[in-house]
Design an enzyme around this catalytic site. Structure first.
Site, PDB file in Angstrom:
ATOM      1  CE  LYS A 185      -4.210   2.901  15.032  1.00  0.00           C
ATOM      2  NZ  LYS A 185      -3.058   1.999  14.850  1.00  0.00           N
ATOM      3  CD  GLU A 259      -0.729  14.849   3.195  1.00  0.00           C
ATOM      4  OE1 GLU A 259      -0.488  14.396   2.057  1.00  0.00           O
ATOM      5  OE2 GLU A 259      -1.178  15.993   3.370  1.00  0.00           O
ATOM      6  CB  CYS A 293       3.769   8.061   0.493  1.00  0.00           C
ATOM      7  SG  CYS A 293       4.645   9.445   1.211  1.00  0.00           S
ATOM      8  CD  GLU A 394       0.398   3.467  -2.262  1.00  0.00           C
ATOM      9  OE1 GLU A 394      -0.523   3.084  -1.522  1.00  0.00           O
ATOM     10  OE2 GLU A 394       1.120   4.451  -2.011  1.00  0.00           O
TER      11      GLU A 394
HETATM   12  P1  NAD Z   1      -2.797   1.912   6.617  1.00  0.00           P
HETATM   13  O1  NAD Z   1      -3.819   2.804   5.988  1.00  0.00           O
HETATM   14  O2  NAD Z   1      -3.052   0.470   6.633  1.00  0.00           O
HETATM   15  O3  NAD Z   1      -2.614   2.331   8.162  1.00  0.00           O
HETATM   16  C1  NAD Z   1      -2.179   3.619   8.572  1.00  0.00           C
HETATM   17  C2  NAD Z   1      -2.630   3.860  10.006  1.00  0.00           C
HETATM   18  O4  NAD Z   1      -4.039   3.993  10.031  1.00  0.00           O
HETATM   19  C3  NAD Z   1      -2.311   2.733  10.973  1.00  0.00           C
HETATM   20  O5  NAD Z   1      -2.019   3.276  12.245  1.00  0.00           O
HETATM   21  C4  NAD Z   1      -3.609   1.937  11.002  1.00  0.00           C
HETATM   22  O6  NAD Z   1      -3.773   1.192  12.192  1.00  0.00           O
HETATM   23  C5  NAD Z   1      -4.634   3.061  10.902  1.00  0.00           C
HETATM   24  N1  NAD Z   1      -5.897   2.707  10.251  1.00  0.00           N
HETATM   25  C6  NAD Z   1      -6.101   1.860   9.205  1.00  0.00           C
HETATM   26  N2  NAD Z   1      -7.394   1.854   8.845  1.00  0.00           N
HETATM   27  C7  NAD Z   1      -8.030   2.722   9.677  1.00  0.00           C
HETATM   28  C8  NAD Z   1      -9.390   3.143   9.819  1.00  0.00           C
HETATM   29  N3  NAD Z   1     -10.344   2.664   9.016  1.00  0.00           N
HETATM   30  N4  NAD Z   1      -9.698   4.036  10.779  1.00  0.00           N
HETATM   31  C9  NAD Z   1      -8.737   4.539  11.584  1.00  0.00           C
HETATM   32  N5  NAD Z   1      -7.431   4.167  11.516  1.00  0.00           N
HETATM   33  C10 NAD Z   1      -7.095   3.282  10.565  1.00  0.00           C
HETATM   34  O7  NAD Z   1      -1.393   2.263   5.941  1.00  0.00           O
HETATM   35  P2  NAD Z   1       0.037   1.586   6.191  1.00  0.00           P
HETATM   36  O8  NAD Z   1       0.063   0.226   5.587  1.00  0.00           O
HETATM   37  O9  NAD Z   1       0.392   1.718   7.634  1.00  0.00           O
HETATM   38  O10 NAD Z   1       0.980   2.564   5.355  1.00  0.00           O
HETATM   39  C11 NAD Z   1       1.159   2.477   3.973  1.00  0.00           C
HETATM   40  C12 NAD Z   1       0.322   3.497   3.252  1.00  0.00           C
HETATM   41  O11 NAD Z   1       0.613   4.798   3.756  1.00  0.00           O
HETATM   42  C13 NAD Z   1       0.604   3.574   1.760  1.00  0.00           C
HETATM   43  O12 NAD Z   1      -0.602   3.650   1.064  1.00  0.00           O
HETATM   44  C14 NAD Z   1       1.396   4.874   1.609  1.00  0.00           C
HETATM   45  O13 NAD Z   1       1.284   5.488   0.340  1.00  0.00           O
HETATM   46  C15 NAD Z   1       0.792   5.710   2.682  1.00  0.00           C
HETATM   47  N6  NAD Z   1       1.680   6.795   3.077  1.00  0.00           N
HETATM   48  C16 NAD Z   1       1.378   8.062   2.668  1.00  0.00           C
HETATM   49  C17 NAD Z   1       2.221   9.120   2.999  1.00  0.00           C
HETATM   50  C18 NAD Z   1       1.908  10.522   2.578  1.00  0.00           C
HETATM   51  O14 NAD Z   1       2.448  11.458   3.157  1.00  0.00           O
HETATM   52  N7  NAD Z   1       1.057  10.720   1.586  1.00  0.00           N
HETATM   53  C19 NAD Z   1       3.372   8.875   3.760  1.00  0.00           C
HETATM   54  C20 NAD Z   1       3.642   7.567   4.164  1.00  0.00           C
HETATM   55  C21 NAD Z   1       2.785   6.534   3.826  1.00  0.00           C
END
Ligand code: NAD
Length: 493
Positions: A185, A259, A293, A394
């Protein structure tokens, strides 16, 4: 806030889910738009707003394909990854354009991401074929003891929008090469890149059910992707909040790899090359519009050089061109979506209210070329105290908080005084300080005289504290571990 005024001049393509080898409409009969953050009147595509019925079908297809795929010779699995890599390379120019349109990053960064994703598939095609167990010496001359690695089963892959192709590639490639089947997804902000990666694998001849794609909102499909009894593992990249939610919901038999967020510091010592330090801060904090990130969100600088450092930081920031990622020379594109813009502007206000001094930028850009996109000036705060929210939470945007320290020891205390531990760097010419830093800092990626951003595909990647589950690293050879389970075998003869 900005409203989407849709002026449909050309036909907008509708993309489907990919389940059991077929492109399919969602059972929900609902769809959603993916929108260009540089021009919200530009609709990139229409995607399936999937429901639990779609997820059930995808998981069932993956479950049924597992026996066949896990018994497929590794060389055949590798050949499919290599062919998919070629497909990405052949289409790199058009996929990069779509990536810029969908996510907003500069076209050069988008091209790099497409190529890196192809390289990741090739890397795992090779590494995965020689990923084995161990043998153990023992006192019985007629017994061999060894470990064998087996795939887990059906794996859920849930990814964010900021690296919409390369993050899925670095999860899906090791999952597939080790014999797992996948339900994927992508983020609803960048579903097209998810479609393109699955298309590449489909084009490469991946058997039905081995890779399945469902697009849609986490609120509709997220729970089932984590809690379905057939799911053996969830590999997730995204916010700490969502990661904690998933980790809590997963059954004891479901492995998780999370992550998550970061609050990455760059420490600047008194002996540092200050031009280098300012360049590293700008590149680490503002490239990809601060939406990495591993982005630099805190600079902790020794008091004696702070004034000079901040002056250089502002000078370099002033030269950054902000605009549409298709324009030559642009360094800062739009934020990826409206939520991101609101969040960054909210934190800029919080920074001011808490008493930090906004010394550069931080204004939304709403006129001329900027009026249809989610643009904001990069922001630099000084006089930031460790307890301020902009020093702790963050932001995930182009905001740098500059904090002062009297000594290296104080700088380390400040650096570690957050709940995250993803990436950290120090600028120094002292070998002693550099080595000491690698021991003292609480971060999964530690750098010296380099940006906090960026990681090699052949080296482990992951965070400490609330930045990861701190169990299985991604990337490199260790990136394969998460997707296999060990059996210890004793053979007497
Ligand atoms: P997000 O957590 O809102 O969403 C990420 C993904 O998870 C999306 O596909 C979303 O639809 C899904 N999702 C959200 N809540 C969920 C749940 N409760 N159950 C299942 N799926 C769920 O994050 P975002 O806004 O897409 O991305 C930004 C975040 O990602 C920032 O916090 C950033 O630090 C982090 N990030 C981390 C890394 C890493 O490697 N550590 C890399 C890139 C981004």
């Amino acid at each position: 806030m900005k409203k989407v005024i849709v002026v449909i001049t050309t036909k907008i393509e509708t993309y489907k889910n990919f389940i059991n080898g077929m492109w399919q409409e969602s059972d929900s009969n609902n769809t959603f738009f993916s929108i260009n953050p540089a021009n919200i009147e530009d609709i990139v595509g229409i995607f399936q707003a999937s429901n639990e019925q779609d997820v059930n079908s995808a998981i069932l297809a993956a479950k049924e394909a597992f026996q066949m795929w896990s018994n497929t010779p590794p060389s055949k699995r590798a050949a499919i990854l290599n062919k998919a890599a070629s497909f990405l390379e052949q289409n790199a120019a058009s996929f990069a354009e779509e990536l810029t349109r969908e996510e907003g990053k500069h076209i050069n960064d988008a091209k790099n991401e497409v190529i890196r994703s192809a390289q990741t598939l090739r890397f795992y095609a090779i590494e995965g074929q020689s990923f084995t167990g161990e043998t153990f010496p023992n006192d019985d001359p007629n017994m061999k003891v060894s470990t064998e690695r087996e795939p887990l089963g059906v794996v859920s892959v849930i990814t964010p929008w900021n690296f919409p192709l390369s993050i899925p590639a670095r999860k899906i490639a090791p999952a597939l090469i080790t014999g797992n089947t996948v339900v994927f997804k992508p983020s609803s902000d960048t579903p097209l890149m998810g479609v393109r990666l699955v298309e590449a694998l489909h084009h490469a001849g991946i058997p039905n059910g081995v890779i399945n794609l469902v697009t849609g909102r986490a609120s509709e499909v997220g729970d089932l992707l984590v809690t379905h009894s057939a799911i053996r593992a969830v590999t997730f990249t995204g916010s700490t909040e969502a990661g904690e939610d998933i980790h809590r919901k997963a059954a004891i038999t479901t492995r998780t790899q999370m992550e998550l967020g970061g609050k990455n510091p760059l420490l600047v010592m008194a002996d540092a090359d200050l031009d280098l330090a300012a360049t590293l801060a700008v590149n680490g904090g503002f490239s990809l519009t601060g939406q990495a990130c591993t982005g630099t969100s805190r600079v902790i600088v020794l008091k004696e050089i702070k004034e000079l450092f901040v002056q250089k930081l502002i000078e370099k920031t002033k030269t950054l061109k902000i605009g549409n990622g298709f324009k030559e020379g642009v360094k800062i594109g739009p934020l990826a979506n409206e939520k991101q813009l609101k969040n960054v502007l909210k934190y800029i206000e919080i920074g001011k209210e808490d008493g930090a001094r906004l010394v550069y930028g931080g204004e939304p850009l709403t006129t001329d070329d900027y009026k249809t996109g989610y643009y904001v000036q990069p922001a630099i705060f000084t006089n930031v105290k460790p307890q301020h929210r902009i020093a702790k939470e963050e932001i995930f945007g182009p905001v740098i908080a500059v904090l002062e320290a009297d000594t290296y020891e104080e700088a380390i205390l400040i650096a570690n005084d957050v709940e995250y531990g993803l990436s950290a760097s120090i600028v120094t010419n002292s070998l002693k300080t550099a080595h000491q830093f690698t021991k003292d800092i609480q971060a999964g990626t530690v750098k010296v005289n380099r940006t906090t951003t960026g990681n090699l595909m052949n080296a482990p990647f992951g965070g400490l504290k609330k930045s990861s589950t701190s169990t299985f690293r991604e990337s490199g050879r260790v990136g394969l571990e998460f997707f296999t389970q060990l059996k210890t075998v004793y053979i007497g003869y």
